[in-house]
Design an enzyme around this catalytic site. Structure first.
Site, PDB file in Angstrom:
ATOM      1  N   ARG A 180       0.850  -1.196   0.000  1.00 29.09           N
ATOM      2  CA  ARG A 180       0.000   0.000   0.000  1.00 29.09           C
ATOM      3  C   ARG A 180       0.886   1.246   0.000  1.00 29.09           C
ATOM      4  O   ARG A 180       1.876   1.315   0.737  1.00 29.09           O
ATOM      5  CB  ARG A 180      -0.906   0.051   1.237  1.00 29.09           C
ATOM      6  CG  ARG A 180      -2.116  -0.864   1.160  1.00 29.09           C
ATOM      7  CD  ARG A 180      -2.939  -0.769   2.420  1.00 29.09           C
ATOM      8  NE  ARG A 180      -3.487   0.562   2.617  1.00 29.09           N
ATOM      9  CZ  ARG A 180      -4.654   0.969   2.111  1.00 29.09           C
ATOM     10  NH1 ARG A 180      -5.376   0.158   1.373  1.00 29.09           N
ATOM     11  NH2 ARG A 180      -5.089   2.190   2.345  1.00 29.09           N
ATOM     12  N   ARG A 224       2.168   0.840  10.515  1.00 29.88           N
ATOM     13  CA  ARG A 224       1.696   1.241   9.184  1.00 29.88           C
ATOM     14  C   ARG A 224       2.889   1.291   8.242  1.00 29.88           C
ATOM     15  O   ARG A 224       3.688   2.227   8.275  1.00 29.88           O
ATOM     16  CB  ARG A 224       1.009   2.606   9.259  1.00 29.88           C
ATOM     17  CG  ARG A 224       0.277   3.010   7.970  1.00 29.88           C
ATOM     18  CD  ARG A 224      -0.312   4.407   8.105  1.00 29.88           C
ATOM     19  NE  ARG A 224      -1.265   4.510   9.179  1.00 29.88           N
ATOM     20  CZ  ARG A 224      -2.566   4.193   9.087  1.00 29.88           C
ATOM     21  NH1 ARG A 224      -3.042   3.783   7.935  1.00 29.88           N
ATOM     22  NH2 ARG A 224      -3.361   4.316  10.129  1.00 29.88           N
ATOM     23  N   GLU A 264      -7.539  -0.754  14.810  1.00 25.74           N
ATOM     24  CA  GLU A 264      -8.023  -1.797  13.905  1.00 25.74           C
ATOM     25  C   GLU A 264      -6.934  -2.830  13.607  1.00 25.74           C
ATOM     26  O   GLU A 264      -5.792  -2.478  13.320  1.00 25.74           O
ATOM     27  CB  GLU A 264      -8.484  -1.166  12.591  1.00 25.74           C
ATOM     28  CG  GLU A 264      -9.003  -2.189  11.586  1.00 25.74           C
ATOM     29  CD  GLU A 264      -9.220  -1.619  10.195  1.00 25.74           C
ATOM     30  OE1 GLU A 264      -9.300  -2.415   9.243  1.00 25.74           O
ATOM     31  OE2 GLU A 264      -9.283  -0.372  10.045  1.00 25.74           O
ATOM     32  N   SER A 278     -10.797  -6.977   9.709  1.00 28.63           N
ATOM     33  CA  SER A 278     -12.145  -6.556   9.331  1.00 28.63           C
ATOM     34  C   SER A 278     -12.751  -7.614   8.431  1.00 28.63           C
ATOM     35  O   SER A 278     -12.044  -8.464   7.882  1.00 28.63           O
ATOM     36  CB  SER A 278     -12.120  -5.195   8.623  1.00 28.63           C
ATOM     37  OG  SER A 278     -11.419  -5.284   7.404  1.00 28.63           O
ATOM     38  N   ARG A 322       1.016  -6.217  11.844  1.00 24.98           N
ATOM     39  CA  ARG A 322       0.257  -5.437  12.828  1.00 24.98           C
ATOM     40  C   ARG A 322      -0.076  -6.292  14.055  1.00 24.98           C
ATOM     41  O   ARG A 322      -0.116  -5.792  15.178  1.00 24.98           O
ATOM     42  CB  ARG A 322      -1.004  -4.871  12.191  1.00 24.98           C
ATOM     43  CG  ARG A 322      -1.697  -3.834  13.046  1.00 24.98           C
ATOM     44  CD  ARG A 322      -2.757  -3.048  12.312  1.00 24.98           C
ATOM     45  NE  ARG A 322      -2.191  -2.080  11.381  1.00 24.98           N
ATOM     46  CZ  ARG A 322      -2.892  -1.092  10.817  1.00 24.98           C
ATOM     47  NH1 ARG A 322      -4.198  -0.966  11.083  1.00 24.98           N
ATOM     48  NH2 ARG A 322      -2.322  -0.237   9.990  1.00 24.98           N
TER      49      ARG A 322
END
Length: 418
Positions: free
Chosen positions: A255, A270, A342, A345, A382
């Site tokens: 990303r 991140r 988070e 998900s 993460r």
């Protein structure tokens, strides 16, 4: 892609799109284009029918009538070509706008944006911060090297070293074995896909700024294996007995993190490159909401076995990605920040992506689009961040979670100096 017939006929469908932030005027423009497109298509079909009739009449006509019929057929041919050109232009304009419209939010999703979620469940206690946050602890244990990574690759990259690598692969093996137990087929997909695959999976055009592109090859690095997994049954008509088809993908993901300057710059929370185990389902339209709850339960089962305190939130309509009709986030307590962040998900896309993929299930009367869903079983890097804070001991050592010990052969990891 959205269902244009529902957009035209269903007010709730239109409302679900507007709740995602689309202007009502944009919807009005789209409906106007769609009406024009249908009218032009009807005219094209009528002219084509008249031209075909005229062509047949030429062979049957008496010699004295033939010239007049040939003249009429020639005029119809010109009219048809003009109408087909106009129809093509309007259809292209319609497609270009329609592909930007998100899947409507389900009525159960709260209104609003990022801060308007609904807390569904809280599991575990909000523990106090450990002696070191994850960034300092990763450096202390010699697990994360960011200085050389920044020098060699730039910001938001890191070398993972020593026992952290063993923990990473323990997490991969543990979560893959878990999803396989739940009926998922393990897959290692390619991490480069064509632009059309990004479009069909529902990520383009909205998420294009987050994706790394290899322009010379018309290839893009995936941000989740979901993109490649969606293509495994692209263009197929599936037998109902095959469903649900559950795929568990492991891949590196990439990303650009555009728009996050100055956010989460310490540690590996991140980064531009990370590994994930992703769940993906092709299922019967009648059972997709049950499948969403199944994905959520697997994610929580993993978090519970890792003994990570967490909460589940129902994401608000304005914070949903373009393809998702509804989405749960599982947020884990990060002690050093004193808040939930988070980690995983899961989302139900309904038939939004399947309409682009043209993946259908055979029916008795007609074939239906399948529903597609996805959920993150484990975002590996993460997850390590949370483990470094929750399993850090007062003496500086690290207690390996019991479910990971069989996969890495470690129970307690001492600091390098020890």
């Amino acid at each position: 892609m959205i269902d244009l017939r529902k957009l035209r006929e269903d007010e709730d469908y239109r409302s679900g799109i507007i709740r995602k932030g689309v202007e009502a005027e944009t919807i009005k423009e789209l409906l106007t284009l769609e009406a024009s497109c249908r009218a032009l298509q009807s005219q094209v079909e009528q002219l084509r029918s008249e031209q075909n009739t005229a062509s047949k009449d030429i062979g049957r006509a008496a010699p004295k009538e033939r010239d007049e019929i040939i003249k009429i057929a020639a005029e119809l041919k010109v009219d048809l070509q003009e109408m087909e050109t106009e129809y093509g232009t309007v259809a292209d304009t319609l497609d270009a706008l329609a592909i930007t419209i998100p899947n409507p939010a389900d009525p159960r999703c709260p209104n609003g944006g990022e801060e308007d979620y609904e807390v569904i469940e809280i599991v575990g206690d909000q523990v106090e911060p450990p002696p070191m946050d994850h960034a300092k602890y990763g450096e202390y244990m010699g697990w994360v090297e960011k200085e050389k990574a920044a020098e060699n690759m730039g910001s938001r990259f890191a070398y993972l070293t020593r026992e952290a690598v063993l923990l990473e692969f323990a997490l991969v093996q543990y979560t893959l074995s878990k999803v396989v137990q739940h009926g998922f087929i393990p897959v290692v997909p390619p991490v480069l896909v064509r632009e059309q695959m990004m479009l069909d999976a529902g990520f383009f055009p909205t998420d294009r700024q987050q994706v790394y592109e290899l322009a010379e090859d018309d290839l893009f690095l995936i941000g989740t294996s979901e993109v490649a997994l969606a293509g495994l049954h692209r263009g197929e008509i599936l037998d109902p007995k095959q469903l649900p088809i559950r795929l568990g993908g492991f891949s590196s993901c990439f990303r650009r993190e555009a728009g996050t300057y100055g956010k989460d710059t310490s540690g590996i929370f991140r980064v531009h490159q990370f590994d994930k185990v992703e769940m993906f389902s092709f299922c019967d339209p009648l059972t997709s909401w049950e499948e969403l709850e199944n994905l959520r339960s697997i994610e929580q089962e993993i978090l519970n076995e890792l003994e990570l305190p967490h909460r589940v939130v129902l994401v608000a309509a304005g914070d949903l990605g373009a393809p998702a009709a509804m989405k749960y986030d599982c947020e884990v307590w990060l002690p050093s920040e004193g808040r939930y962040r988070e980690l995983t998900s899961c989302s139900n896309y309904l038939d939004y992506s399947a309409r682009r993929l043209m993946t259908r299930v055979r029916g008795e009367e007609n074939n239906q689009l399948v529903h597609t869903l996805n959920g993150t079983a484990c975002a590996i890097g993460r997850t390590l961040v949370f483990l470094m804070e929750h399993y850090q001991q007062s003496d500086g050592s690290f207690k390996v979670p019991s479910v990971l010990q069989p996969f890495c052969g470690l129970d307690v990891i001492l600091p390098p100096d020890d």
